[in-house]
Design a protein around this motif. Sequence first.
Motif, PDB file in Angstrom:
ATOM      1  N   PHE A   7       0.676  -1.255  -0.068  1.00 32.45           N
ATOM      2  CA  PHE A   7       0.195   0.246   0.185  1.00 32.45           C
ATOM      3  C   PHE A   7       0.717   1.391  -0.116  1.00 32.45           C
ATOM      4  O   PHE A   7       2.326   1.436   0.000  1.00 32.45           O
ATOM      5  CB  PHE A   7      -1.516  -0.077   0.797  1.00 32.45           C
ATOM      6  CG  PHE A   7      -0.681   0.383   2.914  1.00 32.45           C
ATOM      7  CD1 PHE A   7      -0.306   1.981   2.476  1.00 32.45           C
ATOM      8  CD2 PHE A   7       0.061  -0.562   3.343  1.00 32.45           C
ATOM      9  CE1 PHE A   7      -0.025   2.225   4.099  1.00 32.45           C
ATOM     10  CE2 PHE A   7       1.008   0.014   4.562  1.00 32.45           C
ATOM     11  CZ  PHE A   7       0.944   1.795   4.848  1.00 32.45           C
ATOM     12  N   ASP A  10      -0.903   8.088  -0.979  1.00 34.52           N
ATOM     13  CA  ASP A  10      -0.198   8.792  -1.551  1.00 34.52           C
ATOM     14  C   ASP A  10      -0.376  10.637  -0.774  1.00 34.52           C
ATOM     15  O   ASP A  10      -0.978  10.841  -0.078  1.00 34.52           O
ATOM     16  CB  ASP A  10      -0.969   9.497  -3.051  1.00 34.52           C
ATOM     17  CG  ASP A  10      -2.384   9.514  -3.462  1.00 34.52           C
ATOM     18  OD1 ASP A  10      -2.689  10.125  -2.634  1.00 34.52           O
ATOM     19  OD2 ASP A  10      -3.196   8.982  -4.329  1.00 34.52           O
ATOM     20  N   ARG A  16      -3.725   3.003  -1.902  1.00 35.70           N
ATOM     21  CA  ARG A  16      -3.513   2.808  -3.553  1.00 35.70           C
ATOM     22  C   ARG A  16      -2.494   1.391  -2.402  1.00 35.70           C
ATOM     23  O   ARG A  16      -2.211   1.079  -1.428  1.00 35.70           O
ATOM     24  CB  ARG A  16      -2.743   3.418  -4.460  1.00 35.70           C
ATOM     25  CG  ARG A  16      -3.233   4.152  -4.523  1.00 35.70           C
ATOM     26  CD  ARG A  16      -1.987   4.984  -5.755  1.00 35.70           C
ATOM     27  NE  ARG A  16      -1.969   6.172  -6.278  1.00 35.70           N
ATOM     28  CZ  ARG A  16      -1.687   7.118  -7.096  1.00 35.70           C
ATOM     29  NH1 ARG A  16      -0.559   6.543  -8.220  1.00 35.70           N
ATOM     30  NH2 ARG A  16      -1.963   8.360  -7.383  1.00 35.70           N
ATOM     31  N   ALA A  18      -1.945  -2.403  -4.261  1.00 37.52           N
ATOM     32  CA  ALA A  18      -1.571  -3.021  -5.236  1.00 37.52           C
ATOM     33  C   ALA A  18      -0.963  -5.043  -4.401  1.00 37.52           C
ATOM     34  O   ALA A  18      -0.914  -5.155  -2.903  1.00 37.52           O
ATOM     35  CB  ALA A  18       0.011  -2.865  -5.920  1.00 37.52           C
ATOM     36  N   CYS A  27       3.619   0.496  -7.037  1.00 43.26           N
ATOM     37  CA  CYS A  27       2.178   1.366  -6.838  1.00 43.26           C
ATOM     38  C   CYS A  27       1.497   3.019  -7.220  1.00 43.26           C
ATOM     39  O   CYS A  27       0.704   3.846  -7.043  1.00 43.26           O
ATOM     40  CB  CYS A  27       1.996   0.731  -5.182  1.00 43.26           C
ATOM     41  SG  CYS A  27       0.132   0.925  -4.346  1.00 43.26           S
ATOM     42  N   ALA A  28       2.424   3.761  -6.356  1.00 40.82           N
ATOM     43  CA  ALA A  28       2.431   5.017  -6.085  1.00 40.82           C
ATOM     44  C   ALA A  28       2.509   6.138  -8.119  1.00 40.82           C
ATOM     45  O   ALA A  28       2.627   7.178  -7.905  1.00 40.82           O
ATOM     46  CB  ALA A  28       3.095   5.974  -5.554  1.00 40.82           C
TER      47      ALA A  28
END
Length: 128
Positions: A7, A10, A16, A18, A27-28
């Motif tokens: 995770f 952001d 977020r 993944a 992921c970011a």
Amino acid sequence: MAEPFTFVVDADGVLRLAPRRSEHVVCAGGEAVLSAGEMSFREEPGQWTVEEVSNQSTGYCPDVSSWPAVAKALDRIGIARPSGFTHEVVFRGCRSCRELNIVREEDFICVFCGEDLPRRWNVTERDR
């Protein structure tokens, strides 16, 4: 318990997720984050709950003080959560050899060169 997720929270405070084998930076989308780590969930009657959450991310090396961003992101989407990271990882950069260290058992000594590590989080400092 199912495998945890990677995770990030952001810069806008959005959580977020993944698959665990995903890199946090991917992921970011390569952007800056407020926090990052691993998170697992369990289903309880009528809701999802975070079962375990850590700041374990060698891509971002977030400080344990990043927890409020995680809490706020989870609260915003209505997911029950613990009061803090269930597993805290303490990252420090060595100012002598510039290597990244994970501090264990309050032993603030660089495992690579033996120098003292700073007590304050310093992973983003250019000169570590």
